[in-house]
Design a protein around this motif. Structure first.
Motif, short mmCIF file in Angstrom:
data_model
loop_
_atom_site.label_atom_id
_atom_site.label_comp_id
_atom_site.label_asym_id
_atom_site.label_seq_id
_atom_site.Cartn_x
_atom_site.Cartn_y
_atom_site.Cartn_z
N UNK A 8 0.84 -1.19 0.00
CA UNK A 8 0.00 0.00 0.00
C UNK A 8 0.88 1.23 0.00
N UNK A 9 0.27 2.36 0.24
CA UNK A 9 0.98 3.62 0.21
C UNK A 9 1.58 3.93 1.58
N UNK A 10 2.78 4.52 1.57
CA UNK A 10 3.41 5.02 2.78
C UNK A 10 3.32 6.53 2.76
N UNK A 11 3.06 7.10 3.92
CA UNK A 11 3.05 8.55 4.06
C UNK A 11 3.98 8.91 5.21
N UNK A 12 4.90 9.83 4.97
CA UNK A 12 5.78 10.35 6.01
C UNK A 12 5.42 11.82 6.17
N UNK A 13 4.99 12.19 7.36
CA UNK A 13 4.50 13.56 7.57
C UNK A 13 4.71 13.97 9.02
N UNK A 14 4.71 15.23 9.39
CA UNK A 14 4.82 16.37 8.47
C UNK A 14 6.22 16.46 7.90
N UNK A 15 6.33 17.10 6.80
CA UNK A 15 7.62 17.23 6.13
C UNK A 15 7.64 18.57 5.40
N UNK A 16 8.37 19.56 5.91
CA UNK A 16 9.35 19.51 7.00
C UNK A 16 8.69 19.47 8.38
N UNK A 17 9.52 19.22 9.40
CA UNK A 17 9.05 19.04 10.76
C UNK A 17 10.08 19.60 11.74
N UNK A 18 9.62 19.90 12.95
CA UNK A 18 10.52 20.36 14.01
C UNK A 18 11.19 19.18 14.72
N UNK A 19 10.79 17.96 14.39
CA UNK A 19 11.43 16.81 15.01
C UNK A 19 10.51 15.62 15.20
N UNK A 20 9.21 15.86 15.29
CA UNK A 20 8.26 14.76 15.41
C UNK A 20 7.70 14.46 14.04
N UNK A 21 7.70 13.18 13.68
CA UNK A 21 7.05 12.83 12.42
C UNK A 21 6.43 11.45 12.51
N UNK A 49 14.02 1.84 13.14
CA UNK A 49 12.89 1.56 14.02
C UNK A 49 11.93 0.61 13.32
N UNK A 50 11.48 -0.41 14.04
CA UNK A 50 10.45 -1.31 13.52
C UNK A 50 9.14 -0.55 13.42
N UNK A 51 8.36 -0.83 12.39
CA UNK A 51 7.02 -0.27 12.23
C UNK A 51 6.06 -1.39 12.60
N UNK A 52 5.46 -1.28 13.79
CA UNK A 52 4.65 -2.37 14.30
C UNK A 52 3.15 -2.15 14.18
N UNK A 53 2.75 -0.93 13.86
CA UNK A 53 1.34 -0.59 13.67
C UNK A 53 1.22 0.17 12.36
N UNK A 54 0.00 0.48 11.97
CA UNK A 54 -0.18 1.21 10.72
C UNK A 54 0.33 2.64 10.80
N UNK A 55 0.51 3.17 12.03
CA UNK A 55 1.09 4.50 12.21
C UNK A 55 2.20 4.42 13.24
N UNK A 56 3.36 4.90 12.86
CA UNK A 56 4.52 4.96 13.76
C UNK A 56 4.82 6.43 14.00
N UNK A 57 4.87 6.84 15.28
CA UNK A 57 5.20 8.21 15.64
C UNK A 57 6.61 8.23 16.20
N UNK A 58 7.43 9.13 15.68
CA UNK A 58 8.83 9.23 16.11
C UNK A 58 9.14 10.63 16.61
N UNK A 59 9.90 10.71 17.70
CA UNK A 59 10.39 11.98 18.20
C UNK A 59 11.88 12.05 17.87
N UNK A 60 12.20 12.83 16.86
CA UNK A 60 13.59 12.99 16.44
C UNK A 60 14.06 14.41 16.70
N UNK A 61 13.51 15.02 17.74
CA UNK A 61 13.88 16.40 18.08
C UNK A 61 15.34 16.51 18.49
N UNK A 62 15.96 15.40 18.87
CA UNK A 62 17.37 15.40 19.27
C UNK A 62 18.31 15.53 18.07
#
Length: 86
Positions: A8-21, A49-62
């Motif tokens: 299916x389709x993958x969506x990576x958002x928001x892009x650009x971001x302050x660190x959370x996507x 990071x493993x994607x274990x659900x249909x939505x993965x939330x990441x904090x990459x603010x570091x």
């Protein structure tokens, strides 16, 4: 790059971001194992990071503000890639 046939389709958002996507898969996973890898522009892997659900939330603010590339894998096959701006 040549991609394996994604389910299916993958969506990576928001892009650009302050660190959370988020990474969203618009289809069912089935029995496949998915993961996302993020690389800096020098090609160094900065996150995996493993994607274990249909939505993965990441904090990459570091991470420092920059352009990164990402790759999404199903099992060991590349199914999507792109750029993410922080």
């Amino acid at each position: 790059p040549e991609f394996a046939d994604p389910p299916g389709e993958f969506t990576v958002y928001p892009n650009p971001s302050a660190g959370n996507f988020k990474v969203k898969l618009d289809d069912d996973f089935g029995s496949a194992a998915y993961r996302i890898e993020l690389y800096d522009m020098s090609g160094n892997k900065v996150m995996s990071q493993a994607i274990e659900n249909n939505v993965l939330e990441l904090d990459l603010s570091y991470l420092p503000s920059a352009v990164y590339t990402y790759s999404v894998f199903r099992n060991k096959d590349l199914v999507d890639s792109g750029k993410w701006v922080k």
